[in-house]
Design an enzyme around this catalytic site. Sequence first.
Site, PDB file in Angstrom:
ATOM      1  N   ASP A   1      12.088  55.336  52.296  1.00  0.00           N
ATOM      2  CA  ASP A   1      11.407  54.772  51.205  1.00  0.00           C
ATOM      3  C   ASP A   1      10.900  56.628  50.356  1.00  0.00           C
ATOM      4  O   ASP A   1      10.504  57.234  51.023  1.00  0.00           O
ATOM      5  CB  ASP A   1      10.321  54.940  51.572  1.00  0.00           C
ATOM      6  CG  ASP A   1       9.877  53.526  50.396  1.00  0.00           C
ATOM      7  OD1 ASP A   1       9.695  53.787  49.460  1.00  0.00           O
ATOM      8  OD2 ASP A   1       8.190  53.016  50.082  1.00  0.00           O
TER       9      ASP A   1
ATOM     10  N   ASN B   1      16.211  44.207  47.045  1.00  0.00           N
ATOM     11  CA  ASN B   1      17.067  45.420  45.970  1.00  0.00           C
ATOM     12  C   ASN B   1      17.950  45.108  44.733  1.00  0.00           C
ATOM     13  O   ASN B   1      18.575  45.861  44.036  1.00  0.00           O
ATOM     14  CB  ASN B   1      17.650  46.454  47.011  1.00  0.00           C
ATOM     15  CG  ASN B   1      17.156  47.332  47.576  1.00  0.00           C
ATOM     16  OD1 ASN B   1      17.097  47.863  48.661  1.00  0.00           O
ATOM     17  ND2 ASN B   1      15.572  46.846  46.955  1.00  0.00           N
TER      18      ASN B   1
END
Length: 232
Positions: free
Chosen positions: A13, A61
């Site tokens: 991340d 995503n």
Amino acid sequence: MAGELTHLGFIVDGNRRWARSRGLPTLEGHRRGFDRVDEVIDALKDTEVKYASFFVFSTENWDRSQEEIDYLMDMIWKKIDKLTKKAQKENLRIVLMGRPERVDPKLWQRILQSEEDTKNNTGLSIIFCFNYGGKWEIADAANKAIRSAIEKPDSFVDITPEDFAKYLYHPEVPALDMVVRTSGEQRISGFQLWRSAYAEFWFVEKQFPDFTKDDALAAIEEFHQRHRRFGK
């Protein structure tokens, strides 16, 4: 004591934030992040860790911009070719966890081929959670169990957690011992929900493009400072 750290997971991340904070295109953050995966693998391959999981693309995503998705797919294609050569040279195993839906079939088959080509390697197993969702893994496992029950009804009376785990993606992959999430976020985001039931969590402020070999080794040290009770 915590025992041995067999399976270490990474929720990758902060790539985009890393790029923005430096005035760079967000796509550059992803490129740097992929480079860091290589460094983490190098740090772990000669340690006690036998399985290293990387959450590189989730089923959620797909909501990102088409430009970003196309870039990530291209980067994954290039990365799997490079990593396969590295795996063959260094006795590493590549494992794919995820769903083929919406992925270019040629890319999916390329990763499956890498998995096949390295399946007999005995070193560190590198698990790519690609087009992966923790709820989807459990739902897919449930569907497999249902189909098995229909085919062999006498074998199903009361299914146990141990029975159910046999239907997960790559059931030979053990439970997570520790999950590392970068960029200061403190949530699991659906990462291997079943296997993380008793995992230790280490949330670090660094964004993943700044995550180093030393940080990967520090995760092992952090794990050994923990006391795992498993409800006892």
